[in-house]
Design a protein around this motif. Structure first.
Motif, PDB file in Angstrom:
ATOM      1  N   HIS A 188       0.377  10.622   5.475  1.00  0.00           N
ATOM      2  CA  HIS A 188      -0.549   9.533   5.856  1.00  0.00           C
ATOM      3  C   HIS A 188      -1.232   9.940   7.296  1.00  0.00           C
ATOM      4  CE1 HIS A 188       0.916   6.784   2.867  1.00  0.00           C
ATOM      5  NE2 HIS A 188       2.092   6.965   3.508  1.00  0.00           N
ATOM      6  N   LEU A 189      -0.914  10.808   8.039  1.00  0.00           N
ATOM      7  CA  LEU A 189      -1.508  11.247   9.232  1.00  0.00           C
ATOM      8  C   LEU A 189      -2.087  12.694   9.183  1.00  0.00           C
ATOM      9  CD1 LEU A 189       0.837   9.658  12.053  1.00  0.00           C
ATOM     10  CD2 LEU A 189      -1.459   8.960  11.231  1.00  0.00           C
ATOM     11  N   PHE A 190      -1.385  13.667   8.637  1.00  0.00           N
ATOM     12  CA  PHE A 190      -1.787  14.963   8.490  1.00  0.00           C
ATOM     13  C   PHE A 190      -2.713  15.271   7.300  1.00  0.00           C
ATOM     14  CE2 PHE A 190       1.753  15.768  11.638  1.00  0.00           C
ATOM     15  CZ  PHE A 190       0.788  16.272  12.502  1.00  0.00           C
ATOM     16  N   GLU A 191      -2.294  14.369   6.174  1.00  0.00           N
ATOM     17  CA  GLU A 191      -2.959  14.229   4.829  1.00  0.00           C
ATOM     18  C   GLU A 191      -2.704  15.571   4.218  1.00  0.00           C
ATOM     19  OE1 GLU A 191      -7.118  12.755   5.501  1.00  0.00           O
ATOM     20  OE2 GLU A 191      -6.119  10.889   6.106  1.00  0.00           O
ATOM     21  N   GLN A 218      17.232   7.316  14.290  1.00  0.00           N
ATOM     22  CA  GLN A 218      17.594   8.623  13.984  1.00  0.00           C
ATOM     23  C   GLN A 218      17.788   8.913  12.796  1.00  0.00           C
ATOM     24  OE1 GLN A 218      20.888   9.113  17.255  1.00  0.00           O
ATOM     25  NE2 GLN A 218      19.943  10.882  17.192  1.00  0.00           N
ATOM     26  N   SER A 219      17.202   7.988  11.982  1.00  0.00           N
ATOM     27  CA  SER A 219      17.361   8.110  10.227  1.00  0.00           C
ATOM     28  C   SER A 219      16.258   7.923   9.746  1.00  0.00           C
ATOM     29  CB  SER A 219      18.623   7.446   9.871  1.00  0.00           C
ATOM     30  OG  SER A 219      18.821   7.729   8.492  1.00  0.00           O
ATOM     31  N   LEU A 220      15.137   8.341   9.472  1.00  0.00           N
ATOM     32  CA  LEU A 220      13.767   7.977   8.903  1.00  0.00           C
ATOM     33  C   LEU A 220      12.948   9.157   8.547  1.00  0.00           C
ATOM     34  CD1 LEU A 220      11.684   6.813  11.706  1.00  0.00           C
ATOM     35  CD2 LEU A 220      13.343   8.678  12.084  1.00  0.00           C
ATOM     36  N   PRO A 221      12.214   9.035   7.493  1.00  0.00           N
ATOM     37  CA  PRO A 221      11.251   9.833   6.919  1.00  0.00           C
ATOM     38  C   PRO A 221      10.176  10.288   7.609  1.00  0.00           C
ATOM     39  CG  PRO A 221      11.010   7.780   5.750  1.00  0.00           C
ATOM     40  CD  PRO A 221      12.014   7.619   6.726  1.00  0.00           C
ATOM     41  N   LEU A 222      10.381  10.789   8.813  1.00  0.00           N
ATOM     42  CA  LEU A 222       9.294  10.905   9.876  1.00  0.00           C
ATOM     43  C   LEU A 222       8.356  12.156   9.451  1.00  0.00           C
ATOM     44  CD1 LEU A 222       7.955  10.162  12.508  1.00  0.00           C
ATOM     45  CD2 LEU A 222       9.397  11.880  13.598  1.00  0.00           C
ATOM     46  N   GLU A 223       8.789  13.319   9.018  1.00  0.00           N
ATOM     47  CA  GLU A 223       7.901  14.441   8.525  1.00  0.00           C
ATOM     48  C   GLU A 223       7.386  14.141   7.315  1.00  0.00           C
ATOM     49  OE1 GLU A 223       9.298  18.304   8.660  1.00  0.00           O
ATOM     50  OE2 GLU A 223      10.227  18.212  10.645  1.00  0.00           O
ATOM     51  N   ARG A 224       7.841  13.414   6.222  1.00  0.00           N
ATOM     52  CA  ARG A 224       7.349  13.062   5.051  1.00  0.00           C
ATOM     53  C   ARG A 224       6.301  12.122   5.390  1.00  0.00           C
ATOM     54  NH1 ARG A 224      11.793  10.679   1.429  1.00  0.00           N
ATOM     55  NH2 ARG A 224      12.797  10.504   3.284  1.00  0.00           N
ATOM     56  N   TYR A 225       6.293  10.993   6.084  1.00  0.00           N
ATOM     57  CA  TYR A 225       5.201  10.118   6.376  1.00  0.00           C
ATOM     58  C   TYR A 225       4.197  10.740   6.912  1.00  0.00           C
ATOM     59  CZ  TYR A 225       2.866   6.173   7.758  1.00  0.00           C
ATOM     60  OH  TYR A 225       1.723   4.786   7.955  1.00  0.00           O
ATOM     61  N   LEU A 226       4.389  11.606   8.144  1.00  0.00           N
ATOM     62  CA  LEU A 226       3.405  12.324   8.819  1.00  0.00           C
ATOM     63  C   LEU A 226       2.458  12.965   7.794  1.00  0.00           C
ATOM     64  CD1 LEU A 226       5.416  13.421  11.887  1.00  0.00           C
ATOM     65  CD2 LEU A 226       3.297  11.813  12.001  1.00  0.00           C
ATOM     66  N   TYR A 234       0.969  -1.343   0.032  1.00  0.00           N
ATOM     67  CA  TYR A 234       0.082  -0.022   0.036  1.00  0.00           C
ATOM     68  C   TYR A 234       0.726   1.226   0.087  1.00  0.00           C
ATOM     69  CZ  TYR A 234      -2.630   3.780   2.270  1.00  0.00           C
ATOM     70  OH  TYR A 234      -3.054   5.321   2.592  1.00  0.00           O
ATOM     71  N   HIS A 235       1.666   1.296   0.890  1.00  0.00           N
ATOM     72  CA  HIS A 235       2.810   2.539   0.953  1.00  0.00           C
ATOM     73  C   HIS A 235       3.474   2.695  -0.328  1.00  0.00           C
ATOM     74  CE1 HIS A 235       2.079   3.621   5.041  1.00  0.00           C
ATOM     75  NE2 HIS A 235       2.201   2.235   5.491  1.00  0.00           N
ATOM     76  N   LEU A 236       3.913   1.537  -1.093  1.00  0.00           N
ATOM     77  CA  LEU A 236       4.659   1.601  -2.161  1.00  0.00           C
ATOM     78  C   LEU A 236       3.863   2.342  -3.330  1.00  0.00           C
ATOM     79  CD1 LEU A 236       6.710  -1.650  -1.940  1.00  0.00           C
ATOM     80  CD2 LEU A 236       7.571   0.568  -1.820  1.00  0.00           C
ATOM     81  N   LYS A 237       2.573   1.808  -3.167  1.00  0.00           N
ATOM     82  CA  LYS A 237       1.601   2.364  -4.474  1.00  0.00           C
ATOM     83  C   LYS A 237       1.242   3.828  -4.062  1.00  0.00           C
ATOM     84  CE  LYS A 237      -2.370   1.004  -7.035  1.00  0.00           C
ATOM     85  NZ  LYS A 237      -3.046   2.302  -7.011  1.00  0.00           N
ATOM     86  N   GLN A 238       1.251   4.226  -2.996  1.00  0.00           N
ATOM     87  CA  GLN A 238       1.008   5.491  -2.545  1.00  0.00           C
ATOM     88  C   GLN A 238       2.170   6.501  -2.876  1.00  0.00           C
ATOM     89  OE1 GLN A 238      -1.617   7.227  -0.982  1.00  0.00           O
ATOM     90  NE2 GLN A 238      -2.670   5.183  -1.463  1.00  0.00           N
ATOM     91  N   GLN A 239       3.437   6.011  -2.823  1.00  0.00           N
ATOM     92  CA  GLN A 239       4.486   6.653  -2.999  1.00  0.00           C
ATOM     93  C   GLN A 239       4.758   6.782  -4.747  1.00  0.00           C
ATOM     94  OE1 GLN A 239       8.073   6.108  -1.087  1.00  0.00           O
ATOM     95  NE2 GLN A 239       9.388   7.437  -2.032  1.00  0.00           N
ATOM     96  N   PHE A 240       4.481   5.533  -5.355  1.00  0.00           N
ATOM     97  CA  PHE A 240       4.942   5.388  -6.956  1.00  0.00           C
ATOM     98  C   PHE A 240       3.070   5.144  -7.455  1.00  0.00           C
ATOM     99  CE2 PHE A 240       8.614   4.103  -4.539  1.00  0.00           C
ATOM    100  CZ  PHE A 240       9.412   5.151  -4.785  1.00  0.00           C
ATOM    101  N   SER A 258      -2.645   0.788  12.090  1.00  0.00           N
ATOM    102  CA  SER A 258      -2.496  -0.649  11.220  1.00  0.00           C
ATOM    103  C   SER A 258      -1.421  -0.327  10.240  1.00  0.00           C
ATOM    104  CB  SER A 258      -3.740  -0.966  10.618  1.00  0.00           C
ATOM    105  OG  SER A 258      -3.658  -2.008   9.831  1.00  0.00           O
ATOM    106  N   LEU A 259      -1.429   0.936   9.518  1.00  0.00           N
ATOM    107  CA  LEU A 259      -0.616   1.288   8.450  1.00  0.00           C
ATOM    108  C   LEU A 259       0.845   1.525   9.057  1.00  0.00           C
ATOM    109  CD1 LEU A 259      -2.585   3.951   6.479  1.00  0.00           C
ATOM    110  CD2 LEU A 259      -2.236   1.169   5.943  1.00  0.00           C
ATOM    111  N   LEU A 260       0.957   1.643  10.375  1.00  0.00           N
ATOM    112  CA  LEU A 260       2.140   1.645  10.984  1.00  0.00           C
ATOM    113  C   LEU A 260       2.755   0.627  11.827  1.00  0.00           C
ATOM    114  CD1 LEU A 260       1.890   5.262  12.765  1.00  0.00           C
ATOM    115  CD2 LEU A 260       3.683   4.536  11.053  1.00  0.00           C
ATOM    116  N   LYS A 261       1.759  -0.685  11.438  1.00  0.00           N
ATOM    117  CA  LYS A 261       2.048  -1.913  11.788  1.00  0.00           C
ATOM    118  C   LYS A 261       2.028  -2.531  13.406  1.00  0.00           C
ATOM    119  CE  LYS A 261       4.724  -3.481   7.568  1.00  0.00           C
ATOM    120  NZ  LYS A 261       4.990  -2.300   6.929  1.00  0.00           N
ATOM    121  N   TYR A 262       1.293  -1.308  13.957  1.00  0.00           N
ATOM    122  CA  TYR A 262       0.930  -1.547  15.413  1.00  0.00           C
ATOM    123  C   TYR A 262      -0.056  -2.756  15.419  1.00  0.00           C
ATOM    124  CZ  TYR A 262       2.316   2.955  17.311  1.00  0.00           C
ATOM    125  OH  TYR A 262       2.897   4.037  17.651  1.00  0.00           O
TER     126      TYR A 262
END
Length: 728
Positions: A502-505, A491-499, A156-162, A205-209
Motif C-alpha cells: 500500500h505504500l511502496f506499491e 509486536q505482532s502485525l504484518p508491517l512489511e507486507r502492508y508497506l 477496501y483492504h479485504l478486496k485488495q488482498q482477496f 486515510s487507509l491507515l485510519k488516521y
C-alpha cells in the motif's frame, strides 16, 4: 627615525614570536589530544554494547494484510464473489462516493452487483463499526459516519488482498485512541507540492488516521500580510492550497489542523530587517559553543505578540478545524537577554507562562482550542497548576527510552488533556533509525493508553535541510497508525507486507524489507546518537580532523542538560558513554547487500503504470539515500585514517568521494523536485556545496604536494588544537 624603526622591528619580531608561540601551543594541544584519543580508541571494544533492537513477529495466524488489524474478526462458512460492481443501500449521502473511490467496479446497478447495506446502530462508539460479509452481500453497522467510512476502508483492504472472492467474515472494530495524527514538517526547506500532500492524505486515510498538521515556522505558509518578506525567495504552501487540502482531508475524515510557532523557532522572521528588533537576544545566544543563534521572540516587547496575532489572522481562516497548535516549544534564549531582568524577578517559568496565556487568549477569541508542546512544562512542572484546563499538552520525545509514562501521568494528575508525540526517527539520519522508531512509537502509544491520552501525534521533522526522502518515514507512518488503533498488535502485525502493498506499491514485496534494513545502518556507528546519526553529521562537520570532531561531540554532550533537561540527559549520557569502534567495513558490506537488492530488478521494471513509476522512483530515493550514508561513512573514515595513507591513497579516496558527491547532488535535486517545491532546495544543498569545495581544496593540496600540503595539514592541526583547547 632609527629608534622608531628599531621599535617597529621589535614589534614585528614580537608579533612573529607570538604567532609562532600560538601555533606551537595549539599544535601541542592537538598532539596531546590526538594521543589521548588514540589511547581511548585502543581501549574501546570492537563494538559497543548492542544497540536497542525491536522485534516484530508477522501475524501469520490472522491471514490478513490489513493495518490496522481489526480488533475482532471471525471467519465463517460460505464465500462471496466480488463480481463486477457494488450497489449501496444507505441513508448516508456520501456512501456511494466512498464505494466509487475505494471499491471501483465496472458496472453500476445490475443483478450481479454485490449489495452493501449500511445501517446506523447506537452504542457502538463514535468511530466503531461492525462488518459482516456473507454470500448474500455485505452489512455494515455504525454509530457515526466516520465508523461507516472506516468499515469501507477495511472492505477496501479485504478486496485488495482477496480480489476474486472472500470467505464469509465478521468484524467488530474500534480505535484505542480518539486522535490518530501525523505532523509533517514543511518548514525546513522542503515544502511539498499539493499532489504530494494529497497522496499522503490518501495513505493516512487507509491507515485510519483522522488528524494532520503541517508544521509551520518561517515562511513555509504564504502569509498574505507579509508577502514582501517571502515572495522573491520562497515557494510556500498558499492559502488556496490549504483550503483545497482541507476539503480533501474532510472527505477522508481527516482533520487538517493549523500549526504555527508562536515564541521559539522564529529565526526566519528575526533575520529580516523588519523584525530583527524583536529577538530576545539581538546579538545572538550561544546555543552550542561557537554557534550563536537568534530564534526566540522577546516576550516583553508588545510588538512580539502583535506579530503572532497578525500571523494567526492570515493562517487560521483557511482551516475548518476548531484546533490551533501554537507550538511554543524550545525558546532557547528565553530569560537570557531582554527578558533576563524579569526572569530574575519572577522566574523563567513565569515569563514563559505569560506568553502562553497571551497566545491562549488570541486562540480562544478566534474560536480555537489551543494545543502546545510540553517540553517547557516538563522543565517547569510548577506551571501545570496555572495552566488553563482546556489547553491540550503535546508530550513529545523521540527516543525509545523517553519517559512517556511518568510525564503523562503528571499531566493527567493536573486534569489536562494530552497527546503522546513520538517520531519517525527519519530526520538527521539519511535513512532512518528503524529500531528506535518502533520502540519510541510503541512506548508512546502504550504509555498514552495507560494514562488516558486523548491521542497520538506522530512527528516527522526535517531539521538541517530535510535531506531524508519521504519513503524513509513510511514504516513509521504505518506502524503508528496501526497500533494507535489496535495497540495489542504492537509486536505482532504484518508491517512489511502492508508497506510493500500500500505504500511502496512493490509487487515483488521487497522494498519494505530493504527500507527497514537501511534504517539499521546506524547500528554500525560507534555510538547511538539521540535524534541523529554520525553519518549524517559528517556532512555538517565536513572534512574535519577527528580531534576537532571529538571536541565538538564533547561540547554537544556538555550542552545537553540545558537543552533537554536532567532526566533526558541521564538517558542520553549513557549513549555517549557506550562507545565502540566505527565499523566502517561491516557497514559497507551491509550497504553492498542492500544496493545489490535495489539494483537486481532495475532492468525488469516496466514503467507502464503510475504505480510502477512510483515504485521505481521510491527505489531511486532509497538508492540515493544509501549513497548518502556511504559517502558520510567515507568522510569519517578518511578523517580517521588519512595519516596512515600515502599520497596516492589519499588522492584515490578524495577522488572517489568527489565523484560520489557529484552523483548524489544531481540525483538529489531531481528527486526533490518530483515531490516538492523548488524554494528552499538551494538552501538545503549548502552543506553539499561546502563539502564539494573542501574536497576540491584537499585534492589540489595533495596533488601539489611539498610545502603546500604540509602547510595545509599544519593549519588543520592548529585549528583543531585551538578549538579543542577552547571547548575544554
Amino acid at each position: 627615525m632609527k629608534k622608531a624603526l628599531k621599535i617597529f622591528a621589535y614589534i614585528v619580531v614580537g608579533l612573529l614570536l607570538l604567532i609562532l608561540g600560538v601555533i606551537g601551543f595549539f599544535n601541542g594541544q592537538y598532539n596531546k589530544a590526538a594521543e589521548e584519543m588514540q589511547v581511548r580508541q585502543a581501549a574501546l571494544p570492537e563494538t559497543p554494547e548492542p544497540f536497542y533492537r525491536f522485534e516484530i513477529r508477522n501475524d501469520s495466524l490472522s491471514e490478513l494484510d490489513i493495518l490496522p488489524l481489526p480488533k475482532n474478526f471471525q471467519w465463517d462458512k460460505g464465500s462471496l464473489s466480488w463480481n463486477a460492481g457494488f450497489k449501496v443501500s444507505s441513508e448516508l449521502p456520501r456512501a456511494e462516493a466512498w464505494v466509487d473511490r475505494l471499491l471501483p467496479g465496472e458496472s453500476k446497478a445490475n443483478n450481479t452487483d454485490v449489495e452493501i447495506r449500511l445501517k446506523k446502530k447506537e452504542g457502538l462508539g463514535s468511530e466503531a463499526y461492525q462488518l459482516q460479509i456473507r454470500p448474500g452481500g455485505i452489512d455494515i453497522s455504525y454509530q457515526s459516519e466516520a465508523g461507516a467510512y472506516y468499515a469501507m476502508v477495511t472492505l477496501y483492504h479485504l478486496k485488495q488482498q482477496f480480489p476474486e472472492s472472500i470467505n464469509s467474515l465478521s468484524i467488530e472494530d474500534k480505535p484505542d485512541l480518539e486522535v490518530r495524527g501525523l505532523m509533517l514538517d514543511i518548514s525546513r526547506d522542503k515544502v511539498p507540492q499539493l499532489h504530494t500532500l494529497k497522496q499522503l492524505v490518501d495513505q493516512l486515510s487507509l491507515l485510519k488516521y483522522n488528524h494532520l498538521q503541517l508544521y509551520v515556522e518561517g515562511f513555509s505558509f504564504g502569509y498574505e500580510s507579509f508577502k514582501d518578506l517571502w515572495q522573491d525567495n520562497e515557494t510556500p504552501v498558499t492559502p488556496e492550497e490549504i483550503q483545497e487540502l482541507d476539503a480533501y482531508c474532510k472527505e477522508r475524515f481527516i482533520e487538517l489542523v493549523p500549526n504555527q510557532n508562536s515564541l521559539g523557532h522564529m529565526q526566519a522572521w528575526l533575520e529580516t530587517e523588519a523584525y530583527a528588533h524583536l529577538a530576545e537576544c539581538p546579538d545572538g545566544y550561544e546555543l552550542m559553543p561557537m554557534n550563536k543563534v537568534k530564534t526566540t521572540l522577546d516576550p516583553t516587547n508588545p510588538e512580539s505578540i502583535a506579530l503572532i496575532e497578525k500571523m494567526m489572522d492570515d493562517l487560521l481562516p483557511n482551516f475548518s478545524s476548531g484546533i490551533f497548535n501554537a507550538n511554543l516549544d524550545e525558546p532557547f534564549e528565553l530569560g537570557h537577554c531582554n527578558s533576563a531582568e524579569l526572569a530574575e524577578e519572577v522566574g523563567i517559568g513565569k515569563v514563559y507562562l505569560d506568553q502562553v496565556l497571551k497566545v491562549y487568549e488570541l486562540s480562544k477569541s478566534r474560536g480555537k482550542s489551543m494545543w502546545m508542546w510540553g517540553d517547557i512544562i516538563g522543565k517547569h512542572p510548577e506551571l501545570l497548576d496555572e495552566m488553563p484546563k482546556d489547553i491540550t499538552v503535546l508530550e513529545w520525545g523521540y527516543e525509545q527510552e523517553h519517559p512517556f509514562d511518568a510525564n503523562t501521568a503528571r499531566i493527567k494528575d493536573q486534569g489536562l488533556e494530552f497527546l503522546v508525540c513520538p517520531g519517525t526517527s527519519s530526520w538527521m539520519t539519511l535513512t532512518g533509525r528503524t529500531d528506535n522508531m518502533l520502540g519510541n512509537i510503541q512506548n508512546a502509544v502504550l504509555s498514552g493508553i495507560k494514562n488516558g491520552a486523548k491521542g497520538m501525534l506522530l512527528t516527522d521533522w526535517g531539521d538541517l535541510g530535510h535531506w531524508q526522502y519521504l519513503p524513509v518515514s513510511f514504516p513509521g507512518f504505518a506502524y503508528a497508525g496501526a497500533i494507535s488503533w489496535n495497540s495489542k498488535t504492537s509486536q505482532s502485525l504484518p508491517l512489511e507486507r502492508y508497506l510493500n502493498t500500500h505504500l511502496f506499491e512493490d509487487d515483488n514485496q521487497e522494498l519494505a524489507g530493504i527500507a527497514m534494513k537501511l534504517g539499521r545502518s546506524y547500528h554500525y556507528e560507534e555510538r547511538h546518537l539521540p535524534n541523529m546519526s554520525h553519518n549524517f553529521l559528517a556532512y555538517q562537520f565536513g572534512m574535519v580532523d577527528p580531534v576537532l570532531e571529538q571536541a565538538i561531540y564533547g561540547a554537544m554532550e556538555q550542552k545537553l542538560p540545558e537543552l533537554v533537561g536532567d532526566s533526558l540527559f541521564r538517558i542520553f549520557s549513557d549513549r555517549f558513554d557506550n562507545q565502540g569502534s566505527f565499523q566502517v567495513e561491516a557497514l559497507n558490506r551491509h550497504l553492498d547487500a542492500l544496493e545489490a537488492s535495489l539494483n537486481v530488478r532495475s532492468d525488469e521494471i516496466n514503467l507502464a503504470t503510475n504505480e510502477e513509476m512510483q515504485s521505481s522512483e521510491i527505489r531511486n530515493e532509497m538508492r540515493n539515500g544509501l549513497q548518502m550514508v556511504r559517502l558520510g561513512a567515507e568522510i569519517r573514515n578518511y578523517g580517521q585514517n588519512k595519516d596512515n595513507w600515502n599520497t596516492e591513497q589519499r588522492i584515490e579516496h578524495l577522488s572517489g568521494m568527489q565523484s560520489r558527491l557529484a552523483d548524489i547532488k544531481e540525483e538529489h535535486r531531481r528527486l526533490w523536485l518530483l515531490r516538492n517545491k523548488s524554494g528552499g532546495l538551494d538552501r538545503s544543498m549548502k552543506a553539499f556545496e561546502k563539502l564539494e569545495v573542501q574536497l576540491n581544496d584537499l585534492l589540489e593540496a595533495e596533488r601539489k604536494g611539498g610545502l603546500s600540503k604540509k602547510m595545509n595539514r599544519l593549519k588543520e592541526k592548529v585549528i583543531s588544537g585551538g578549538v579543542h583547547w577552547y571547548l575544554n
